[in-house]
Design an enzyme around this catalytic site. Structure first.
Site, mmCIF file in Angstrom:
data_model
loop_
_atom_site.group_PDB
_atom_site.id
_atom_site.type_symbol
_atom_site.label_atom_id
_atom_site.label_comp_id
_atom_site.label_asym_id
_atom_site.label_seq_id
_atom_site.Cartn_x
_atom_site.Cartn_y
_atom_site.Cartn_z
ATOM 1 N N CYS A 85 0.799 -1.238 0.000
ATOM 2 C CA CYS A 85 0.000 0.000 0.000
ATOM 3 C C CYS A 85 0.829 1.286 0.000
ATOM 4 O O CYS A 85 0.489 2.241 -0.689
ATOM 5 C CB CYS A 85 -1.013 -0.001 1.139
ATOM 6 N N LYS A 126 -6.533 -9.509 10.638
ATOM 7 C CA LYS A 126 -6.437 -8.057 10.542
ATOM 8 C C LYS A 126 -7.793 -7.513 10.145
ATOM 9 O O LYS A 126 -8.292 -7.792 9.055
ATOM 10 C CB LYS A 126 -5.381 -7.689 9.505
ATOM 11 N N ARG A 128 -1.975 5.758 8.724
ATOM 12 C CA ARG A 128 -2.026 6.068 7.288
ATOM 13 C C ARG A 128 -1.478 7.460 7.013
ATOM 14 O O ARG A 128 -0.941 7.707 5.933
ATOM 15 C CB ARG A 128 -3.435 5.860 6.748
ATOM 16 N N GLU A 162 -8.842 -17.872 9.434
ATOM 17 C CA GLU A 162 -7.690 -17.161 8.868
ATOM 18 C C GLU A 162 -6.389 -17.606 9.542
ATOM 19 O O GLU A 162 -5.388 -17.857 8.877
ATOM 20 C CB GLU A 162 -7.843 -15.642 9.072
ATOM 21 N N LYS A 205 -4.942 -7.882 15.057
ATOM 22 C CA LYS A 205 -4.776 -6.438 14.893
ATOM 23 C C LYS A 205 -6.104 -5.812 14.553
ATOM 24 O O LYS A 205 -6.762 -6.314 13.650
ATOM 25 C CB LYS A 205 -3.768 -6.217 13.758
HETATM 26 C C1 PBG Z 1 -0.175 -1.829 5.923
HETATM 27 C C2 PBG Z 1 -0.330 -1.689 7.406
HETATM 28 C C3 PBG Z 1 -1.250 -0.914 8.109
HETATM 29 C C4 PBG Z 1 -0.928 -1.065 9.452
HETATM 30 C C5 PBG Z 1 0.154 -1.929 9.517
HETATM 31 N N1 PBG Z 1 0.503 -2.320 8.246
HETATM 32 C C6 PBG Z 1 -2.330 -0.028 7.645
HETATM 33 C C7 PBG Z 1 -3.522 -0.531 6.972
HETATM 34 O O1 PBG Z 1 -3.700 -1.728 6.762
HETATM 35 O O2 PBG Z 1 -4.321 0.301 6.583
HETATM 36 C C8 PBG Z 1 -1.626 -0.382 10.589
HETATM 37 C C9 PBG Z 1 -0.758 -0.096 11.762
HETATM 38 C C10 PBG Z 1 -1.273 0.898 12.737
HETATM 39 O O3 PBG Z 1 -2.388 1.459 12.627
HETATM 40 O O4 PBG Z 1 -0.533 1.153 13.677
HETATM 41 N N2 PBG Z 1 -1.077 -2.684 5.342
HETATM 42 ZN ZN ZN Z 2 -1.212 -2.468 3.114
#
Ligand code: PBG
Ligand code: ZN
Length: 319
Positions: free
Chosen positions: A118, A191, A201, A229, A244
């Site tokens: 991303c 997640k 972000r 998962e 998470k």
């Molecule tokens: C990337 C990623 C994210 C987080 C960790 N790896 C953001 C998302 O998936 O939007 C979030 C970490 C945080 O909020 O501390 N995919």
């Molecule tokens: Zn990502």
């Protein structure tokens, strides 16, 4: 019948019978790394967390090690974004450079890398886009290349966070084929599509430019899906699995701990951190007490390991 207050009567006896403890060896600090030098960029939504260039990152890690820290999770902000996330698997990408430098100066320091597209994609989604749809299977080779490039630079653990199906198998296979048989795989297996990632972000400049992540991240109302998962990722070769966010998902941590026999990692995410920081800055809460209570709750629920932006503070408090 019993007088339960007996075992609460002083500090020493409370410590003696305490069931859950925080230990520095189980805490991981995230670090954001940017191109350039002498950089320390403030992230306004995450007080106390900054983006570092490789040179200043080394100083931060040195401080962190002095506090007793053992492990860091690296996130990169690349020079350029495109629609194939090329900087994600470039051997001279910012994360790859950071890994080599950290390992050169602090060979014992455990390096975990976030593997996701991303922050490297123009559109900000975690996989390859075909029109407005995510192409799951086209994303897999890119994720595998990214993980291999991190391993080649010296990462100890790669941690895919994209939520594509079968990516753990694809990454494990690519690591083995390239002779990185000892590189561990920590899967962001569970997640959720969560509003708690908002501050991250900003920090990682990784918000999707259109749509959301709900076709790949999980619905926060679901628990059975979490087990599916996590079990599948273990079958595909994950050495550890993550839940998470953490605080709003303690029930999920507990279910996974009861059902699986791999280490369970809780990610105390950016929004959880920022809420505590904001309230503490207003003096509405006692930051130290709240943070220790929150992290203890994650461990009590069954987390073996915690990733938290509070780690650097916690280490100084545990001393
Ligand atoms: C990337 C990623 C994210 C987080 C960790 N790896 C953001 C998302 O998936 O939007 C979030 C970490 C945080 O909020 O501390 N995919
Ligand atoms: Zn990502």
């Amino acid at each position: 019948m019993s007088r339960y207050r007996i075992l609460r009567k002083n500090k020493a006896i409370r410590a003696l019978v305490r069931e859950t403890r925080l230990h520095k060896d189980e805490l991981i600090q995230p670090f954001f790394v940017v191109e350039g030098s002498a950089k320390k960029e403030i992230i306004s939504s995450m007080p106390g967390i900054e983006r570092y260039s490789v040179d200043t990152l080394l100083k931060e890690i040195e401080k962190f090690i002095k506090l007793g820290g053992n492990a860091g999770l690296l996130f990169g902000l690349p020079k350029a974004k495109d629609n194939l996330a090329k900087a994600a698997y470039d051997e001279n990408g910012v994360v790859q450079k950071a890994i080599r430098q950290i390992k050169k100066h602090f060979p014992e320091f455990l390096i975990i890398t976030d593997v996701c597209l991303c922050a490297y994609m123009k559109h900000g989604h975690c996989g390859v886009l075909d029109g407005d749809q995510i192409d799951n299977d086209k994303s897999l080779p890119l994720l595998a290349k990214m993980a291999v490039s991190h391993a080649a630079a010296g990462a100890d653990i790669v941690a895919p966070s994209d939520m594509m199906d079968y990516r753990v198998a694809a990454i494990r296979e690519a690591l083995d084929e390239n002779n990185f048989k000892d590189t561990a795989l920590l899967s962001y297996a569970v997640k959720y599509a969560s509003a708690y990632y908002g501050p991250f972000r900003d920090a990682a400049d990784s918000a999707p430019s259109s749509g959301d992540r709900k076709t790949y991240q999980m619905d926060s109302a679901n628990v059975r899906e979490a087990l599916k998962e996590a079990r599948q990722d273990v079958c595909e070769g994950a050495d550890m699995v993550m839940v998470k966010p953490a605080l709003a998902y303690l029930d999920i941590i507990k279910v996974l701990r009861q059902d699986l026999d791999v280490p369970i990692v809780a990610y105390n995410v950016s929004g959880e951190y920022s809420m505590v920081k904001a309230a503490a800055q207003k003096k509405w809460i006692d930051e130290r007490a709240i943070v220790l209570e929150n992290l203890t709750a994650m461990k009590r629920a069954g987390a073996d390991i915690i990733i938290s932006y509070h780690t650097q503070d916690v280490l100084s408090w545990l001393k």
